[in-house]
Design a protein around this motif. Structure first.
Motif, PDB file in Angstrom:
ATOM      1  N   HIS A 111       0.867  -1.180   0.000  1.00 45.02           N
ATOM      2  CA  HIS A 111       0.000   0.000   0.000  1.00 45.02           C
ATOM      3  C   HIS A 111       0.898   1.223   0.000  1.00 45.02           C
ATOM      4  O   HIS A 111       1.645   1.462   0.956  1.00 45.02           O
ATOM      5  CB  HIS A 111      -0.902  -0.013   1.229  1.00 45.02           C
ATOM      6  N   CYS A 114       0.641   3.700   3.188  1.00 44.64           N
ATOM      7  CA  CYS A 114       1.248   3.416   4.494  1.00 44.64           C
ATOM      8  C   CYS A 114       2.565   2.657   4.376  1.00 44.64           C
ATOM      9  O   CYS A 114       3.180   2.322   5.391  1.00 44.64           O
ATOM     10  CB  CYS A 114       0.271   2.652   5.386  1.00 44.64           C
ATOM     11  N   GLN A 116       3.275  -0.365   3.671  1.00 43.09           N
ATOM     12  CA  GLN A 116       3.281  -1.697   4.275  1.00 43.09           C
ATOM     13  C   GLN A 116       2.910  -2.752   3.243  1.00 43.09           C
ATOM     14  O   GLN A 116       2.164  -2.481   2.295  1.00 43.09           O
ATOM     15  CB  GLN A 116       2.288  -1.755   5.432  1.00 43.09           C
ATOM     16  N   SER A 117       3.434  -3.973   3.439  1.00 46.46           N
ATOM     17  CA  SER A 117       2.968  -5.116   2.654  1.00 46.46           C
ATOM     18  C   SER A 117       1.583  -5.492   3.166  1.00 46.46           C
ATOM     19  O   SER A 117       1.377  -5.600   4.385  1.00 46.46           O
ATOM     20  CB  SER A 117       3.921  -6.296   2.813  1.00 46.46           C
ATOM     21  N   ILE A 118       0.653  -5.713   2.270  1.00 44.06           N
ATOM     22  CA  ILE A 118      -0.738  -5.882   2.679  1.00 44.06           C
ATOM     23  C   ILE A 118      -1.417  -6.987   1.883  1.00 44.06           C
ATOM     24  O   ILE A 118      -0.880  -7.507   0.914  1.00 44.06           O
ATOM     25  CB  ILE A 118      -1.545  -4.578   2.466  1.00 44.06           C
ATOM     26  N   CYS A 286      -7.076  -1.546   2.999  1.00 46.34           N
ATOM     27  CA  CYS A 286      -5.737  -2.010   3.341  1.00 46.34           C
ATOM     28  C   CYS A 286      -5.773  -2.792   4.647  1.00 46.34           C
ATOM     29  O   CYS A 286      -6.382  -2.353   5.627  1.00 46.34           O
ATOM     30  CB  CYS A 286      -4.818  -0.800   3.458  1.00 46.34           C
ATOM     31  N   SER A 287      -5.122  -3.941   4.681  1.00 46.18           N
ATOM     32  CA  SER A 287      -5.104  -4.764   5.892  1.00 46.18           C
ATOM     33  C   SER A 287      -4.208  -4.183   6.973  1.00 46.18           C
ATOM     34  O   SER A 287      -4.306  -4.562   8.141  1.00 46.18           O
ATOM     35  CB  SER A 287      -4.640  -6.190   5.553  1.00 46.18           C
ATOM     36  N   ALA A 288      -3.338  -3.250   6.602  1.00 50.78           N
ATOM     37  CA  ALA A 288      -2.420  -2.673   7.587  1.00 50.78           C
ATOM     38  C   ALA A 288      -2.988  -1.427   8.255  1.00 50.78           C
ATOM     39  O   ALA A 288      -2.920  -1.277   9.479  1.00 50.78           O
ATOM     40  CB  ALA A 288      -1.085  -2.338   6.912  1.00 50.78           C
ATOM     41  N   CYS A 289      -3.568  -0.511   7.463  1.00 45.89           N
ATOM     42  CA  CYS A 289      -4.039   0.757   8.032  1.00 45.89           C
ATOM     43  C   CYS A 289      -5.537   0.961   7.890  1.00 45.89           C
ATOM     44  O   CYS A 289      -6.075   1.953   8.387  1.00 45.89           O
ATOM     45  CB  CYS A 289      -3.298   1.933   7.397  1.00 45.89           C
ATOM     46  N   THR A 298      -1.688   0.984  -4.945  1.00 45.92           N
ATOM     47  CA  THR A 298      -0.976  -0.262  -4.677  1.00 45.92           C
ATOM     48  C   THR A 298       0.175  -0.477  -5.653  1.00 45.92           C
ATOM     49  O   THR A 298       0.159   0.014  -6.788  1.00 45.92           O
ATOM     50  CB  THR A 298      -1.929  -1.464  -4.776  1.00 45.92           C
TER      51      THR A 298
END
Length: 303
Positions: A111, A114, A116-118, A286-289, A298
């Motif tokens: 993403h 943020c 991060q890998s998501i 997003c699974s992180a944020c 992405t």
């Protein structure tokens, strides 16, 4: 579109999405175009290992149905086709979690917002919570598909074992489970509460031998569990396992896409998110944020 087909598609947005987009090969073509920017016939063929006749037929269908445009620059997703990104991401996310036998197929998704890998998640637009199958209710079930005689387009089922012939692909891994029409519709019926062979058959209008094969395959894959509810004669019921319940974002994303593009923004089935009591509008997140994401948010990288 013929009026009978329009009425059938308006009855169920998942069915409308299945018929409009097509089978697993069509999904993979859209994935190649949306995620990797592939535009040329020869590039699609070399990357997927798909037969020329099959490729030509699927590209033609995607263009006729409004998901792709074709000009001297090649094949490019329309706005309608590009919006299928959420369905593709939902399929990738399921494979990343549950395709434990082939972890090497994963693609890293980052993403940009943020850093991060998501993986993608579907969240409720009203409350922001993660959407789970058991937390969603519906106001009606689609009419039985036996009423759709003459509407369903006849097409040969794709060779699901060929989808990763050239290279591993997480989208293809999920499509090897639900990438043909009957498998996708059977999973839809499970989430609408169907459990028994005769109920599946009546609601889908599916031949008994095809239904038996799909149920046996889902049992072997750990998607459904089979238990006897009657012994003379022997009858079984089928229920989704944890692995099967985790597939829910895929038909949910298809339903949301179908609501927008097939049902003209008039959802034939209204969903309620029981956690907040509001009408469910799933948002790709997003699974992180937990922020909403689109393709432009992405970046993809093969592991």
């Amino acid at each position: 579109m013929p009026e009978t087909a329009r009425r059938a598609f308006a009855n169920c947005s998942v069915f409308g999405a299945i018929e409009t987009v097509g089978d697993a090969w069509s999904w993979l073509l859209l994935s190649e175009a949306i995620i990797d920017g592939i535009t040329r016939f020869a590039s699609f063929q070399s990357r997927l290992g798909i037969a020329r006749s099959t490729l030509s037929a699927r590209l033609s269908s995607l263009c006729v149905n409004g998901l792709m445009d074709h000009d001297e620059r090649g094949y490019r997703p329309t706005e309608m086709g590009a919006d299928f990104f959420g369905c593709i991401m939902a399929a990738m996310a399921w494979a990343d979690r549950w395709n434990t036998a082939d972890r090497h197929i994963s693609r890293r998704v980052a993403h940009i917002g943020c850093a991060q890998s998501i993986h993608a998640e579907l969240r409720c637009a009203a409350c922001g919570e993660l959407v789970r199958a058991r937390d969603v209710s519906f106001d009606r079930r689609p009419d039985p598909a036996v009423a759709l005689s003459g509407v369903v387009t006849r097409r040969r089922a794709p060779g699901l074992d060929l989808l990763q012939r050239v290279r591993p692909n997480p989208t293809a891994a999920t499509l090897q489970v639900i990438g043909d029409r009957w498998s996708a519709l059977l999973i839809r019926e499970c989430f609408y509460g169907s459990h028994r062979f005769d109920e599946f058959q009546q609601r889908l209008g599916i031949a008994p031998n095809i239904l038996s094969h799909r149920l046996r395959r889902f049992d072997e894959l750990g998607i459904l569990t089979r238990t006897a509810y009657q012994h003379r004669p022997l009858r079984h019921q089928y229920r989704l396992t944890e692995k099967g319940l985790a597939l829910y974002p895929v038909p949910l994303a298809m339903l949301a896409w179908g609501d927008r593009w097939v049902a003209d923004g008039r959802p034939p089935v209204r969903l309620t998110h029981e956690n907040c009591g509001r009408r469910l509008a799933p948002v790709l997140s997003c699974s992180a944020c937990a922020a909403p994401i689109a393709r432009s948010d992405t970046a993809f990288e093969d592991n």
